[in-house]
Every structure is written in C-alpha cells, then in structure tokens.
Design an enzyme around this catalytic site. Structure first.
Site, PDB file in Angstrom:
ATOM      1  N   GLY A  13       0.808  -1.225   0.000  1.00 36.37           N
ATOM      2  CA  GLY A  13       0.000   0.000   0.000  1.00 36.37           C
ATOM      3  C   GLY A  13       0.836   1.267   0.000  1.00 36.37           C
ATOM      4  CG  ASP A  61      -8.070 -11.027   3.902  1.00 34.76           C
ATOM      5  OD1 ASP A  61      -8.632 -10.489   2.932  1.00 34.76           O
ATOM      6  OD2 ASP A  61      -8.311 -10.729   5.082  1.00 34.76           O
ATOM      7  CB  ALA A  83      -5.806  -1.313   8.724  1.00 36.52           C
ATOM      8  CE1 TYR A 186      -8.840   2.921   9.578  1.00 43.20           C
ATOM      9  CE2 TYR A 186      -9.164   5.108  10.503  1.00 43.20           C
ATOM     10  CZ  TYR A 186      -8.341   4.161   9.930  1.00 43.20           C
ATOM     11  OH  TYR A 186      -7.018   4.445   9.735  1.00 43.20           O
TER      12      TYR A 186
END
Ligand code: UD1
Length: 375
Positions: A13, A61, A83, A186
């Site tokens: 990411g 995952d 996340a 979140y």
C-alpha cells in the site's frame, strides 16, 4: 547494520511500499503480506509496479489465520500496517472492518504467541482518528467540558466547538494523554489494534511500539479509493480543472505529514529502546486549515481556481486535530523534514504522471447518502 528479516503487513500500500523501499535500501530482507484490496489497488490487481522488486510478496488476508501464521516464518521485525481504512465505509461494513482490523490483529498476535517468537520489534500503525476531536482550551484557559459538536449546532452551521456555557473553544496541539474518543468503527478498530499489540507485547516481552499517524499524504496515495485524503482529492480536482470542494467553512485544521517523515518515524521505532511500550504521535507538528490546503495547492500548480465553499458538514468529521509531537522528538529522535509546500510539490508531480484517476469519491458519497449516513 546486520541484515534483518522484516515482515510488513499492508506492505503493497501507500505507506507500506515507501517503508519497504527504505528497508530494502538499508539492506534488510523484506517480506510483504498484503491482500491487494481492489478498492485500493484496482480490480484484479497484481503486484503493484511501485513495490520494490527486492521484496518478497505474499498475497494473503489478515482474516486468514493460517496465511498470517505462515507469513511470520523466520522474521525478526514486524510492521503491522495492514488495515481496512474507510472511515465512512466502516459504518456500514461493521463486521468486515472488525474482522480485518481487530480480529486480523488478533490472528497476528496469536501466531506470535503460539510460535513463541522472540521478535526484535513489533511496530503497529495507529491513527489520530482514535482521539475523535483534538485538544481544546477555553478562552479562560480551563479544561472544556464539551468534546463534540451537536447535530443542532451543525445544522445551524455553527462550526466551532462551544463549551456548555457557549464559549468558543480554541484548538490546541493534541498530545498522547488526550482521552481517546473513537467516533467510527474504523477508529475503534485502530484503538483496538494499538492496545492489543501494546498489551500482548508487554505480557510476552515483545518490544512493541504504536505510532499514531496524523493525515499522511504523498506519492502512491490511492486515487481511486474514496477514502484517500483531502490533499490528493484537491490535487486531482485541480489537475482536472475542477475547483476543490470545501466542507464547512474551510477553517478546520489538521496536521499533514509527508509519507517520507512517516517512514522516518517507522524506522526510528525499530531502534529506540525508549519507545518500547509507548503510543507516539507522528505528524508534522504544524497545523494547516483545509482552506490553506486548497490555496497552497493552487499556488503549487499555478492555477487560478478558487475553492468552492459548500458550507456542508461531512458526517463523522471532526473539526480540529493536530499533533503535539514532543513525545516523538524525545523518544524517537524524530524531526519532520518535509515542509508542506515541498510535500505538495512532490504529490502534484507524481499525480500529474498518473492516468486520469477515476473519481471514487462521488459514487461513495451516493452510497453513504443511500444509507442515511449523511446529515
Ligand atoms: C480521516 C481519518 C484518518 C484517515 C484519513 C484519510 C478520522 C478522524 N480520521 O481523517 O484516520 O487517515 O481520513 O483516510 O476519521 N475535506 C474537504 N473536501 C474534500 C475532502 C475533505 O473539505 O473533498 C475536509 C474534511 O471535511 C476534513 C478535512 O478535509 O475536514 C480532512 O479530511 P480527510 O483528508 O478525509 O481526513 P480526516 O477526515 O481528517
């Protein structure tokens, strides 16, 4: 320094891939564990071109305990950055966010404990979102009693926080002792991740550090992701000849920190003995209003496009939160190096090279509205 074997969860990411670059550059052997989430990486994504070829990529995952367990084989250092990151989305995909973030972290810790791994360091990515609103002071210097705006105030466009007696509150830098007040699923899962890692770390003698990131921006910020930050959203609008859309009155303040300074903090967190067991803010130490973001960007791009003030409230938004970074300076020896202007210049130069991004933001707004999650 001897080569270290490092696992970076979420390493494909935005933040993770920059960290991987820095680790590879200093000679570490890096394994990335990432699910290449289509919301971030696009549908049917394969290994992103920006991921260092030196890094081993394990596609998996966080919700799969066996995959998490296997990814840990032989590593000495773990950076847990994986996340699900959509604040609004977390409010209608509650089980999924809790599974990926909270239960995923549980799988990681369970595997560490089951394997009796003696890690040199575990570093977990936490978030400023766990604070809810930042620190405030009353005009008389006293502690405020109120910590949020009411729906009535927001409907009346009273954007500033007011105390019980109506006094307008002044925002102040937020330090780590501010009581936590997560206001989304979140944020709650980020608080979980941080606390779970610190407490399991303390119980089993795994030296653990939690970094509370403020608003991170920089190259590789996922543009198709509706949850990307305001700096990337405004830049791509300006590059497309559209004015930035400002919520509220544009005077809300944040702390924008360059991804390079975030990487600096992540590397320091691996070295500093004083940081073990601590949660530490990572920001630029400067506060910037959303209006200033739009103005600075227009200046960097040399365009005369004034932002559009919508005077609308985005549900779940806080008014102000910016970092007191004293703890990072003292415990990590961290010092931000990238100014906001330099960082935006770099972001814009990168964005200009990308294919015209799909606008994930508009369709997402419609989805929130359909679920009654807007004001
Ligand atoms: C949120 C999360 C944070 C996450 C970040 C990026 C909270 C408290 N924090 O931060 O953990 O890292 O998103 O996903 O939930 N704005 C506009 N116009 C726009 C977009 C945004 O005016 O088109 C304003 C927002 O109303 C807000 C500010 O810009 O006041 C910053 O928004 P954003 O970049 O999404 O970050 P946060 O909400 O601060």
């Amino acid at each position: 320094m001897a080569e270290r074997r490092v696992l970076v969860t979420g390493g494909a990411g935005f933040v993770g891939s920059h960290l991987v670059d820095a680790l590879v550059q200093r000679g570490d052997r890096v394994r990335v564990f990432d699910n290449l989430d289509p919301q971030v990486h696009g549908p049917g994504a394969t290994r992103p071109s920006w991921l260092s070829p030196e890094a081993e990529l394990v596609i998996g995952d966080m919700r799969d305990p066996d995959a998490v367990n296997r990814a840990l084989r032989d590593v000495q250092v773990v950076y847990h950055l994986a996340a699900a990151v959509g604040v609004g989305q977390s409010m209608y995909r509650i089980a999924e966010y809790t599974a990926t973030n909270t239960l995923g972290t549980a799988h990681l810790l369970q595997a560490l404990v089951d394997r009796e791994m003696e890690l040199d360091r575990l570093v977990v990515a936490s978030s400023m979102s766990i604070y809810g609103e930042g620190r405030y002071r009353r005009p008389d210097g006293a502690e405020p009693r109120i910590s949020q705006r009411t729906p009535e105030q927001l409907r009346a466009h009273q954007w500033e926080l007011r105390d019980a007696d109506g006094a307008i509150l002044q925002p102040a830098p937020t330090d780590e002792d501010k009581p936590l007040d997560p206001t989304s699923i979140y944020a709650l899962t980020k608080a979980d991740q941080e606390k779970m890692c610190l407490l399991v770390g303390a119980a089993y003698g795994i030296p653990t550090v939690a970094l509370r990131f403020f608003n991170i921006y920089g190259p590789r910020q996922a543009l198709s992701n509706p949850y990307t930050g305001v700096a990337a959203i405004f830049s791509s609008r300006l590059l497309n000849g559209e004015p930035p859309l400002i919520f509220e009155d544009g005077e809300q303040r944040r702390d924008f920190v360059s991804v390079h300074d975030v990487v600096q903090a992540l590397l320091l967190a691996q070295e500093s003995p004083a940081a073990v067991g601590q949660a530490i803010n990572v920001g630029s130490g400067e506060s910037v209003s959303v209006r200033q973001v739009a103005e600075t960007l227009a200046g960097v791009l040399g365009v005369e496009l004034s932002p559009e003030l919508t005077a609308r409230y985005r549900v779940g938004d806080i008014r102000n939160c910016f970092a007191d970074i004293s703890r990072a300076r003292t415990l990590l020896g961290y010092e931000p190096r990238v100014t906001f202007k330099q960082g935006l210049e770099e972001l814009v130069a990168w964005l200009a090279e990308q294919e015209r991004p799909q606008d994930g933001v508009a369709s997402h707004a419609a989805e929130l509205a359909a679920r009654g999650l807007t004001l």
